[in-house]
Design a protein around this motif. Structure first.
Motif, PDB file in Angstrom:
ATOM      1  N   ARG A 122      -7.231   3.662  -1.006  1.00 52.35           N
ATOM      2  CA  ARG A 122      -7.166   2.293  -0.476  1.00 52.35           C
ATOM      3  C   ARG A 122      -5.739   1.745  -0.507  1.00 52.35           C
ATOM      4  O   ARG A 122      -5.340   0.991   0.380  1.00 52.35           O
ATOM      5  N   TYR A 123      -4.958   2.136  -1.514  1.00 52.60           N
ATOM      6  CA  TYR A 123      -3.604   1.589  -1.656  1.00 52.60           C
ATOM      7  C   TYR A 123      -2.522   2.659  -1.491  1.00 52.60           C
ATOM      8  O   TYR A 123      -1.366   2.456  -1.872  1.00 52.60           O
ATOM      9  N   ARG A 383      -5.083   0.293   6.468  1.00 59.92           N
ATOM     10  CA  ARG A 383      -4.227  -0.763   5.929  1.00 59.92           C
ATOM     11  C   ARG A 383      -3.306  -1.337   7.008  1.00 59.92           C
ATOM     12  O   ARG A 383      -3.049  -2.548   7.045  1.00 59.92           O
TER      13      ARG A 383
END
Length: 447
Positions: A122-123, A383
């Protein structure tokens, strides 16, 4: 090894800068703190020098910004070397706490945990090849030339030329699977020790497929360091495509050492993952199945997902007006994987070494480890789309629909990996110990 602290998280860039700067001030008579360059965004890249030994050691952290284990190894060394006078009299330590501060900041979302593959993805951020520290060193090889090193690469080049190292530790690390090494010289006498070392920490030595098919294996889990020239030669030998059309970016730091005449310099990489699975060390032969079979199966699945992702990239092309590092990296990486897939298939079919029997470990690499790394790229695209939506411009509805489809694929891939490759996160302290211990095994080769 026992004095490595029980780190609970990775430090942010600001914390790394403050900790190293404060330590230099506290030991101003023993530590030289100097700037060696600036990042693309103008951040200072610094190096600390400790000791006065005859042998010069260079360690640099975050060669890829999603690889922060080395930042904690350097933090540990900065706080520990003063207690070991023999290490300061024998070696001169040159330590770069973070060579890519811009990219590392884009990873800080997962640094505190939780340490799961979904939170990591996710990051996650990793620059496109043309902007990476490790893969933009200048090189001219046969019909290919790269002459535009990134700002961060220029800083590392300056450090190498300045200290003329006898030993270089590129503090890379892997993401998922098992532990393995890259080393510049075939020090066969220490290979058994390197092979046994992971198990002493409760880790698994990776025995599946190497990162790339052109990598030379010294022993199971121990490989020669790599550069662009090996990739060029492999495609030249096994495909009908001009290799220069398949090359992207520049060369590696290990190849740069040879380019400037430092042939005797020992270069080490210890690739230890955040998440491990015992499957990666399973050498059980799969009856009537070759490495070629599992590699082609992996490529078949790659082609299917590539077709979907290329279509989605085309749909959002005009809507993605915000030129973010995340968008450049994800789009470039997905397009490169799509381009390379056809040539990789051709190379596999022409490379007779792929006719060797497949093992459980090699199948895991071909089908699931590769899927994990693709999941990271797609998560970067996710993202990037979020950043574009936040600009409140473009076709927001289209972007939201594409994002929903991407997230569906990400969930399916995560479930596929977890069902077929059960994993556990590795304690951060153990990760730091693994890089420290490998270095201590190799350093006597300087004598």
């Amino acid at each position: 090894m026992n004095s490595v602290p029980d780190y609970s998280r990775f430090f942010t860039v600001d914390e790394l800068i403050n900790r190293s700067r404060n330590l230099a001030l506290e030991h101003s008579s023993l530590v030289q703190y100097r700037d060696i360059g600036h990042s693309q965004n103008g951040e200072t890249i610094s190096m600390l020098t400790i000791g006065n030994g005859a042998k010069s050691l260079l360690l640099y952290a975050c060669p890829h910004p999603n690889e922060p284990i080395g930042t904690l190894l350097i933090d540990f060394l900065l706080n520990t070397l003063f207690d070991h006078s023999e290490l300061l009299s024998k070696y001169t330590w040159h330590l770069i706490p973070c060579v890519d501060p811009d990219g590392t900041r884009l990873n800080e979302g997962w640094f505190p945990g939780p340490f799961t593959i979904s939170n990591y993805a996710r990051y996650f951020y990793r620059p496109r090849l043309q902007e990476q520290v490790e893969w933009t060193f200048p090189i001219t090889y046969k019909n290919y030339s790269w002459t535009t090193p990134s700002n961060e690469t220029q800083a590392l080049m300056h450090a190498i030329q300045l200290v003329q190292p006898d030993f270089v530790y590129g503090l890379h690390n892997a993401g998922f699977g098992g532990m393995y090494y890259h080393i510049s010289h075939p020090f066969a006498d220490i290979f058994p020790q390197l092979a046994r070392f992971p198990s002493s920490l409760g880790l698994f030595l990776a025995k599946g497929e190497p990162e790339d098919p052109w990598i030379t294996e010294y022993a199971p889990g121990i490989y020669r360091t790599i550069g662009l020239s090996e990739a060029y030669d492999y495609y030249e030998k096994h495909t009908q495509t001009d290799p220069e059309t398949l090359m992207c970016g520049g060369s590696s730091s290990s190849e740069y050492l040879k380019e400037i005449g430092l042939h005797k310099t020992i270069f080490l990489v210890t690739e230890v993952p955040y998440f491990q699975s015992s499957v990666v060390t399973d050498n059980t032969i799969i009856p009537n199945v070759t490495r070629r079979d599992v590699l082609l199966q992996g490529l078949d699945e790659e082609d299917q997902s590539n077709a979907i992702l290329m279509n989605l990239l085309e749909q959002i092309k005009t809507a993605m007006t915000h030129d973010s590092a995340l968008y450049r990296a994800s789009r470039s990486s997905l397009e490169l994987r799509n381009t390379m897939a056809t040539n990789y298939r051709q190379a596999i079919l022409n490379d007779n070494s792929t006719l060797e029997p497949a093992t459980v470990a090699s199948r895991a690499d071909a089908l699931y480890i590769s899927l994990f790394y693709k999941m990271l790229i797609v998560s970067m695209l996710d993202r990037a789309i979020t950043l574009q939506i936040q600009q409140k411009s473009g076709d927001i509805k289209l972007l939201e629909n594409v994002q929903k489809e991407l997230e569906r694929h990400l969930n399916n891939w995560k479930n596929d990996i977890e069902q077929n490759l059960p994993y556990t996160p590795i304690l951060i302290r153990t990760l730091v110990q693994s890089q420290l211990g490998a270095m201590l095994i190799v350093l006597p080769q300087l004598d």
